[in-house]
Design a protein around this motif. Structure first.
Motif, mmCIF file in Angstrom:
data_model
loop_
_atom_site.group_PDB
_atom_site.id
_atom_site.type_symbol
_atom_site.label_atom_id
_atom_site.label_comp_id
_atom_site.label_asym_id
_atom_site.label_seq_id
_atom_site.Cartn_x
_atom_site.Cartn_y
_atom_site.Cartn_z
ATOM 1 N N PHE A 1 0.859 -1.177 0.000
ATOM 2 C CA PHE A 1 0.000 0.000 0.000
ATOM 3 C C PHE A 1 0.896 1.227 0.000
ATOM 4 O O PHE A 1 2.122 1.125 0.136
ATOM 5 C CB PHE A 1 -0.969 0.003 1.195
ATOM 6 N N CYS A 2 0.312 2.396 -0.183
ATOM 7 C CA CYS A 2 1.069 3.644 -0.187
ATOM 8 C C CYS A 2 0.588 4.554 0.930
ATOM 9 O O CYS A 2 -0.570 4.485 1.353
ATOM 10 C CB CYS A 2 0.913 4.376 -1.520
ATOM 11 N N VAL A 3 1.492 5.405 1.397
ATOM 12 C CA VAL A 3 1.131 6.464 2.331
ATOM 13 C C VAL A 3 1.704 7.771 1.805
ATOM 14 O O VAL A 3 2.733 7.788 1.128
ATOM 15 C CB VAL A 3 1.662 6.191 3.759
ATOM 16 N N LYS A 4 1.028 8.863 2.101
ATOM 17 C CA LYS A 4 1.531 10.190 1.762
ATOM 18 C C LYS A 4 2.112 10.810 3.024
ATOM 19 O O LYS A 4 1.466 10.828 4.071
ATOM 20 C CB LYS A 4 0.414 11.069 1.202
ATOM 21 N N VAL A 5 3.351 11.292 2.921
ATOM 22 C CA VAL A 5 4.086 11.761 4.091
ATOM 23 C C VAL A 5 3.860 13.251 4.297
ATOM 24 O O VAL A 5 3.957 14.047 3.361
ATOM 25 C CB VAL A 5 5.590 11.469 3.931
ATOM 26 N N ASP A 6 3.563 13.619 5.530
ATOM 27 C CA ASP A 6 3.386 15.018 5.913
ATOM 28 C C ASP A 6 4.459 15.358 6.939
ATOM 29 O O ASP A 6 4.382 14.937 8.089
ATOM 30 C CB ASP A 6 1.985 15.221 6.497
ATOM 31 N N GLY A 7 5.492 16.111 6.530
ATOM 32 C CA GLY A 7 6.559 16.465 7.455
ATOM 33 C C GLY A 7 7.935 16.237 6.854
ATOM 34 O O GLY A 7 8.080 15.651 5.777
ATOM 35 N N THR A 8 8.974 16.686 7.562
ATOM 36 C CA THR A 8 10.341 16.655 7.029
ATOM 37 C C THR A 8 11.312 15.861 7.892
ATOM 38 O O THR A 8 12.512 15.894 7.643
ATOM 39 C CB THR A 8 10.878 18.092 6.891
ATOM 40 N N SER A 9 10.821 15.135 8.868
ATOM 41 C CA SER A 9 11.750 14.481 9.788
ATOM 42 C C SER A 9 12.482 13.297 9.169
ATOM 43 O O SER A 9 13.425 12.778 9.755
ATOM 44 C CB SER A 9 11.018 14.016 11.051
ATOM 45 N N MET A 10 12.061 12.867 7.959
ATOM 46 C CA MET A 10 12.758 11.763 7.290
ATOM 47 C C MET A 10 13.326 12.195 5.942
ATOM 48 O O MET A 10 13.574 11.367 5.071
ATOM 49 C CB MET A 10 11.793 10.589 7.107
ATOM 50 N N ASN A 11 13.588 13.497 5.766
ATOM 51 C CA ASN A 11 13.984 13.970 4.439
ATOM 52 C C ASN A 11 15.425 13.635 4.062
ATOM 53 O O ASN A 11 15.842 13.885 2.928
ATOM 54 C CB ASN A 11 13.725 15.476 4.289
ATOM 55 N N LYS A 12 16.203 13.057 4.974
ATOM 56 C CA LYS A 12 17.537 12.578 4.622
ATOM 57 C C LYS A 12 17.551 11.076 4.353
ATOM 58 O O LYS A 12 18.571 10.527 3.942
ATOM 59 C CB LYS A 12 18.532 12.916 5.734
ATOM 60 N N PHE A 13 16.428 10.433 4.580
ATOM 61 C CA PHE A 13 16.311 9.019 4.241
ATOM 62 C C PHE A 13 16.005 8.908 2.750
ATOM 63 O O PHE A 13 15.104 9.574 2.238
ATOM 64 C CB PHE A 13 15.202 8.355 5.054
ATOM 65 N N THR A 14 16.775 8.089 2.039
ATOM 66 C CA THR A 14 16.595 7.958 0.595
ATOM 67 C C THR A 14 16.524 6.494 0.183
ATOM 68 O O THR A 14 17.073 5.613 0.854
ATOM 69 C CB THR A 14 17.749 8.630 -0.181
#
Length: 212
Positions: A116-129
């Protein structure tokens, strides 16, 4: 559901378009299908149009396939179940509507029902790639429910904490569970949970899609 004859007509239209890059005329369908009565062809097409398999347009070659039917040949519709906060648990997991992303069959490698998919709200994981694609604010994360988080602790997981959905890295120590951010913003810090919190961690982020 199509009858066998209707399926033959529909398959013939798809094969003709794939080969010639244009739709067949009524006369060409008659010739290919060996149907003498043009009205019979029209009735088949009216049914396919009514059921959403084709659409009728203007012009000599007026038979068109619906875009969603073309997409279904290449991709699998994966439901978007939640909006999750990448800072702290925010939205109840059962409060969002179901939408879909059509994702290539080359990406969905196992049983599609496990994704399934989720839409992310926030920036706490923006260095995870994943494959150099960051998990940014408003990224879509493709999640596989098959994985056990204890087998890969350096990955990002969607988890449910006391009924709220969030995405983080996970670390467990004694009776405490740490939800660990991976962010360029120093405002974000780990969330510390205890054995009294109800935590479900079963969903691994396996791909990321950014449309903005």
């Amino acid at each position: 559901m199509l009858t066998p004859k209707q399926q033959i007509v529909f398959d013939t239209i798809k094969e003709y378009i794939a080969k010639h890059w244009e739709s067949p005329t009524l006369e060409e369908l008659q010739k290919i299908l060996w149907i003498q009565n043009k009205r019979s062809i029209v009735q088949f097409l009216e049914y396919l149009d009514e059921k959403g398999y084709i659409r009728r347009t203007w012009g000599y070659r007026w038979i068109k396939l619906w875009d969603r039917l073309i997409a279904s040949q290449m991709a699998i519709p994966i439901p978007i179940l939640w909006v999750v906060n990448a800072w702290k648990p925010l939205m109840y997991a059962d409060e969002t509507e179901n939408w879909f992303l059509h994702i290539s069959k080359t990406i969905i490698k196992w049983d599609e029902k496990k994704y399934f998919c989720v839409k992310v709200d926030g920036t706490s994981m923006n260095k995870f790639t994943i494959n150099w694609k960051p998990l940014n604010n408003w990224s879509f994360a493709l999640v596989n429910s098959w994985y056990d988080w204890t087998s890969d602790k350096n990955w990002a997981y969607v988890c449910i904490v006391n009924g709220f959905a969030t995405v983080k890295k996970i670390k467990k120590e004694w009776n405490e569970t740490y939800l660990i951010p991976e962010s360029s913003d120093p405002i974000h810090s780990p969330i510390i949970l205890t054995s009294e919190d109800v935590v479900e961690i079963n969903w691994k982020v396996v791909d990321i899609f950014n449309f903005e």
